[in-house]
Scaffold this motif. Structure first.
Motif, PDB file in Angstrom:
ATOM      1  N   THR B 136       1.478  -7.226   9.204  1.00 48.73           N
ATOM      2  CA  THR B 136       2.233  -6.886   8.000  1.00 48.73           C
ATOM      3  C   THR B 136       1.313  -6.070   7.099  1.00 48.73           C
ATOM      4  OG1 THR B 136       3.596  -8.844   8.188  1.00 48.73           O
ATOM      5  CG2 THR B 136       3.470  -7.810   6.009  1.00 48.73           C
ATOM      6  N   LEU B 137       1.722  -4.821   6.860  1.00 54.14           N
ATOM      7  CA  LEU B 137       0.872  -3.899   6.113  1.00 54.14           C
ATOM      8  C   LEU B 137       1.345  -3.751   4.675  1.00 54.14           C
ATOM      9  CD1 LEU B 137       0.687  -1.001   8.755  1.00 54.14           C
ATOM     10  CD2 LEU B 137      -1.025  -2.802   8.373  1.00 54.14           C
ATOM     11  N   ALA B 138       0.397  -3.801   3.760  1.00 55.31           N
ATOM     12  CA  ALA B 138       0.700  -3.471   2.367  1.00 55.31           C
ATOM     13  C   ALA B 138       0.263  -2.027   2.156  1.00 55.31           C
ATOM     14  CB  ALA B 138      -0.073  -4.396   1.435  1.00 55.31           C
ATOM     15  N   PHE B 139       0.971  -1.282   1.334  1.00 54.41           N
ATOM     16  CA  PHE B 139       0.499   0.065   1.000  1.00 54.41           C
ATOM     17  C   PHE B 139       0.802   0.343  -0.459  1.00 54.41           C
ATOM     18  CE2 PHE B 139       4.441   2.625   0.959  1.00 54.41           C
ATOM     19  CZ  PHE B 139       5.338   1.733   1.531  1.00 54.41           C
ATOM     20  N   SER B 140      -0.142   1.010  -1.113  1.00 49.72           N
ATOM     21  CA  SER B 140       0.048   1.317  -2.529  1.00 49.72           C
ATOM     22  C   SER B 140      -0.392   2.748  -2.813  1.00 49.72           C
ATOM     23  CB  SER B 140      -0.692   0.298  -3.387  1.00 49.72           C
ATOM     24  OG  SER B 140      -2.042   0.258  -3.015  1.00 49.72           O
ATOM     25  N   GLY B 141      -1.274   2.922  -3.754  1.00 49.71           N
ATOM     26  CA  GLY B 141      -1.616   4.284  -4.161  1.00 49.71           C
ATOM     27  C   GLY B 141      -2.658   4.978  -3.312  1.00 49.71           C
ATOM     28  N   HIS B 142      -3.140   4.325  -2.272  1.00 45.59           N
ATOM     29  CA  HIS B 142      -4.183   4.943  -1.445  1.00 45.59           C
ATOM     30  C   HIS B 142      -3.532   5.916  -0.456  1.00 45.59           C
ATOM     31  CE1 HIS B 142      -8.294   4.210   0.626  1.00 45.59           C
ATOM     32  NE2 HIS B 142      -7.854   5.433   0.830  1.00 45.59           N
ATOM     33  N   PHE B 143      -3.515   7.187  -0.838  1.00 44.45           N
ATOM     34  CA  PHE B 143      -2.776   8.214  -0.105  1.00 44.45           C
ATOM     35  C   PHE B 143      -3.725   9.284   0.401  1.00 44.45           C
ATOM     36  CE2 PHE B 143      -0.463  12.272  -0.043  1.00 44.45           C
ATOM     37  CZ  PHE B 143       0.621  11.936   0.755  1.00 44.45           C
ATOM     38  N   SER B 144      -3.559   9.700   1.654  1.00 41.18           N
ATOM     39  CA  SER B 144      -4.392  10.774   2.205  1.00 41.18           C
ATOM     40  C   SER B 144      -3.583  12.055   2.276  1.00 41.18           C
ATOM     41  CB  SER B 144      -4.889  10.404   3.605  1.00 41.18           C
ATOM     42  OG  SER B 144      -5.344  11.582   4.263  1.00 41.18           O
ATOM     43  N   ARG B 145      -4.045  13.072   1.572  1.00 41.15           N
ATOM     44  CA  ARG B 145      -3.328  14.347   1.632  1.00 41.15           C
ATOM     45  C   ARG B 145      -3.524  15.011   2.985  1.00 41.15           C
ATOM     46  NH1 ARG B 145      -4.878  17.070  -4.014  1.00 41.15           N
ATOM     47  NH2 ARG B 145      -6.733  15.826  -3.676  1.00 41.15           N
ATOM     48  N   ARG B 146      -4.672  14.752   3.614  1.00 39.71           N
ATOM     49  CA  ARG B 146      -4.936  15.369   4.918  1.00 39.71           C
ATOM     50  C   ARG B 146      -3.998  14.799   5.968  1.00 39.71           C
ATOM     51  NH1 ARG B 146      -7.907  14.084   9.302  1.00 39.71           N
ATOM     52  NH2 ARG B 146      -8.689  12.206   8.306  1.00 39.71           N
ATOM     53  N   ILE B 147      -3.841  13.466   5.955  1.00 39.86           N
ATOM     54  CA  ILE B 147      -2.964  12.814   6.931  1.00 39.86           C
ATOM     55  C   ILE B 147      -1.506  12.890   6.463  1.00 39.86           C
ATOM     56  CG2 ILE B 147      -2.408  10.528   7.913  1.00 39.86           C
ATOM     57  CD1 ILE B 147      -5.438   9.950   7.851  1.00 39.86           C
ATOM     58  N   GLY B 148      -1.309  12.981   5.180  1.00 39.29           N
ATOM     59  CA  GLY B 148       0.049  13.031   4.646  1.00 39.29           C
ATOM     60  C   GLY B 148       0.685  11.661   4.607  1.00 39.29           C
ATOM     61  N   GLY B 149      -0.123  10.610   4.482  1.00 40.13           N
ATOM     62  CA  GLY B 149       0.441   9.266   4.476  1.00 40.13           C
ATOM     63  C   GLY B 149      -0.410   8.289   3.696  1.00 40.13           C
ATOM     64  N   TYR B 150       0.141   7.082   3.569  1.00 41.01           N
ATOM     65  CA  TYR B 150      -0.524   6.009   2.824  1.00 41.01           C
ATOM     66  C   TYR B 150      -1.364   5.176   3.769  1.00 41.01           C
ATOM     67  CZ  TYR B 150       2.737   7.233  -0.829  1.00 41.01           C
ATOM     68  OH  TYR B 150       3.430   7.916  -1.778  1.00 41.01           O
ATOM     69  N   LEU B 151      -2.427   4.559   3.220  1.00 40.72           N
ATOM     70  CA  LEU B 151      -3.237   3.633   4.001  1.00 40.72           C
ATOM     71  C   LEU B 151      -2.546   2.270   3.975  1.00 40.72           C
ATOM     72  CD1 LEU B 151      -6.020   3.169   5.461  1.00 40.72           C
ATOM     73  CD2 LEU B 151      -6.741   2.151   3.300  1.00 40.72           C
ATOM     74  N   GLY B 152      -2.182   1.785   5.176  1.00 41.50           N
ATOM     75  CA  GLY B 152      -1.579   0.446   5.274  1.00 41.50           C
ATOM     76  C   GLY B 152      -2.650  -0.531   5.721  1.00 41.50           C
ATOM     77  N   PHE B 153      -2.762  -1.625   5.013  1.00 42.90           N
ATOM     78  CA  PHE B 153      -3.800  -2.614   5.359  1.00 42.90           C
ATOM     79  C   PHE B 153      -3.168  -4.002   5.372  1.00 42.90           C
ATOM     80  CE2 PHE B 153      -3.677  -1.496   0.951  1.00 42.90           C
ATOM     81  CZ  PHE B 153      -3.608  -2.724   0.292  1.00 42.90           C
ATOM     82  N   ALA B 154      -3.767  -4.923   6.133  1.00 39.39           N
ATOM     83  CA  ALA B 154      -3.201  -6.267   6.302  1.00 39.39           C
ATOM     84  C   ALA B 154      -2.899  -6.900   4.955  1.00 39.39           C
ATOM     85  CB  ALA B 154      -4.158  -7.143   7.099  1.00 39.39           C
ATOM     86  N   ALA B 155      -1.633  -7.213   4.758  1.00 39.50           N
ATOM     87  CA  ALA B 155      -1.233  -7.833   3.496  1.00 39.50           C
ATOM     88  C   ALA B 155      -1.704  -9.280   3.490  1.00 39.50           C
ATOM     89  CB  ALA B 155       0.284  -7.772   3.342  1.00 39.50           C
ATOM     90  N   HIS B 156      -2.021  -9.798   2.350  1.00 41.54           N
ATOM     91  CA  HIS B 156      -2.394 -11.206   2.174  1.00 41.54           C
ATOM     92  C   HIS B 156      -3.652 -11.586   2.936  1.00 41.54           C
ATOM     93  CE1 HIS B 156       1.669 -10.988   0.811  1.00 41.54           C
ATOM     94  NE2 HIS B 156       2.126 -10.789   2.041  1.00 41.54           N
ATOM     95  N   ALA B 157      -4.476 -10.597   3.344  1.00 41.64           N
ATOM     96  CA  ALA B 157      -5.663 -10.902   4.156  1.00 41.64           C
ATOM     97  C   ALA B 157      -6.634 -11.802   3.419  1.00 41.64           C
ATOM     98  CB  ALA B 157      -6.366  -9.600   4.553  1.00 41.64           C
ATOM     99  N   GLU B 158      -6.638 -11.720   2.102  1.00 44.99           N
ATOM    100  CA  GLU B 158      -7.619 -12.481   1.333  1.00 44.99           C
ATOM    101  C   GLU B 158      -7.125 -13.896   1.028  1.00 44.99           C
ATOM    102  OE1 GLU B 158      -5.068 -10.129  -1.434  1.00 44.99           O
ATOM    103  OE2 GLU B 158      -5.944  -9.936   0.556  1.00 44.99           O
TER     104      GLU B 158
END
Lengths: 325, 161
Positions: B136-158
């Motif tokens: 389950t990926l969370a994504f927010s403002g971490h956006f790559s213009r080169r890739i054209g997408g958001y960074l999705g990272f494991a939600a609730h990992a902490e």
């Protein structure tokens, strides 16, 4: 070595710099001479970014000159100096140098670097403005990146023309009159592939013309780069008084002496680099009075706020300025 | 570097040396009005999505264009961002490109764990299950213009397991 070449007092702009020896002089045109400096001990010199300049001390003054090499692993620094008979005397002093003279110079400073992501470099030079362009063209040749040079000079007065021809071959366009240059400029500005960046150096009016034409033809600001050291010398200005609020000191700044120099003479030196109103290093907070802004660093908005000034070139509109110093 | 362009289909692109406004729309987005581009020649193109073929066609048009050109991209965020990345690789500057993303459209979420590019219509700040590794990926403002997408990272990992 001539006795006059090396001054005992180190100019602040070359402090912590290098002590180099004139290794070669080569006459480019009736008014332009190239001067090559090397380390007297024969060691290699620090490398530099293409388009960098060197501050060279002469007498009590110091002038910035563009380096003409590519900057990669230099064993020597070469500048070309246009003799200006009615200038502050720097160019005349440079023209008086002889092989073997020692001079104090700064480390190379970069203020006109090529854009790393550019797909093509369109270089436009007029007169002595050829010097940083030669550096760019050499670097482009070494790095195998694409460059075109449009060089405007008066017939018989073109410095480095032969070198430019050898470096650039068909990528060099030479113009010796205004009409043919305007035509060439329009042709170039309307036929550059995407990712091209424009670099211009020459007299201020020439740079303004080129940049205005480029904007007219749809070039965004991010593609336009100019070398502000080509700007005309500033006049001596009117004398004024500064009141240093925190130190409780009052200083007179006579005509012909910059506020920065006046502060340094009083032992109140501030961090500075270019001493030409370009780099923004010598910024000072103003508490009272209206500065006469003459720098190229502050925005129009910042200038009209009258809360900061660049003490290397700016003076005062009022009789007295109060500074937070 | 600009990716290798495919030859444009005959009669579809603007003339060589084009310095006007290229307006590209993806999906059903409306062709944007030529605001501030009055007097500039226009070239319009519409694609279903910013897939490989559409991007190759856009790149071919850009390769023919000259400095002075402006690009307007309209459509879902994923397509607009992919086209913007291709344009940047061709040497266009931000000042030359106008992005008109339809905020409710699809977005690309790049999985930091298995590198799968997921597509979602969820808004920024929400979660999506990765199609590659089921994280389950969370994504927010971490956006790559080169890739054209958001960074999705494991939600609730902490959070405590």
């Amino acid at each position: 070595m001539t006795a006059t070449a090396l001054q005992a007092k180190v100019h602040p702009a070359v402090e912590g710099g290098l002590l180099l020896e004139v290794a070669d002089l080569s006459v480019q045109t009736a008014s332009v001479t190239s001067i090559t400096f090397t380390d007297p001990a024969g060691t290699a010199l620090p490398g530099y970014v293409p388009g960098s300049h060197l501050v060279v001390q002469y007498g009590d003054g110091a002038n910035a000159y563009s380096l003409t090499g590519s900057g990669r692993h230099p064993s020597e620094y070469t500048i070309s100096v246009l003799r200006v008979d009615d200038g502050a005397g720097g160019s005349l002093a440079m023209h008086r140098l002889a092989v073997g003279d020692l001079v104090r110079v700064s480390h190379p400073r970069s203020a006109f670097a090529p854009v790393a992501t550019a797909r093509h470099h369109l270089l436009i030079a007029a007169g002595i403005g050829i010097t940083p362009m030669l550096s760019h063209a050499r670097a482009a040749a070494e790095r195998d990146s694409e460059a075109t040079l449009v060089y405007v000079y008066r017939p018989g007065q073109g410095a480095h023309v032969q070198e430019a021809r050898e470096l650039l071959g068909p990528a060099l366009a030479e113009c010796t009159d205004r009409g043919s240059f305007q035509e060439e400029l329009t042709r170039r500005l309307t036929d550059q592939k995407l990712g091209t960046h424009l670099y211009v150096c020459g007299p201020a009016a020439f740079m303004d013309t080129v940049l205005a034409r480029a904007r007219e033809l749809g070039w965004p600001q991010g593609r336009l780069h100019s070398e502000p050291f080509g700007a005309a010398e500033l006049d001596q200005g009117e004398p004024f008084t500064v009141n240093l609020a925190r130190s409780g000191v009052t200083l007179e700044v006579p005509a012909g002496v910059s506020l920065l120099e006046a502060l340094e003479n009083a032992g109140k030196g501030v961090p500075n680099m270019c001493r030409k109103g370009v780099c923004g290093e010598c910024y000072l907070p103003v508490l009272r009075g209206a500065p006469l802004h003459r720098d190229l660093y502050l925005s129009e908005q910042e200038k009209s706020a009258n809360t900061t000034m660049m003490c290397c070139v700016s003076r005062s509109l009022d009789q007295e300025l109060e500074l937070d110093l | 570097m600009c990716p290798i362009a495919m030859a444009p289909a005959a009669g579809t692109g603007p003339e060589a040396g084009f310095r006007g406004v290229i307006r590209v729309t993806f999906g059903t987005a409306a062709v944007p009005a030529a605001e501030g581009d009055a007097g500039m020649a226009g070239h319009d193109a519409r694609f279903d999505a910013a897939d490989r073929e559409a991007l190759a066609s856009l790149i071919a048009v850009l390769e023919q264009a000259r400095v002075g050109v402006r690009l307007v991209l309209a459509g879902p965020p994923a397509d607009v961002a992919a086209a913007a990345a291709a344009a940047a690789a061709c040497g266009l500057l931000e000042e030359e490109v106008t992005l008109l993303a339809n905020e409710s459209g699809r977005r690309l979420v790049f999985c930091a764990h298995c590198r799968t590019a997921n597509t979602t219509v969820q808004g920024v700040g929400s979660e999506v299950d990765c199609e590659g590794c089921a994280t389950t990926l969370a994504f927010s403002g971490h956006f790559s213009r080169r890739i054209g997408g958001y960074l999705g990272f494991a939600a609730h990992a902490e959070e405590a397991a």
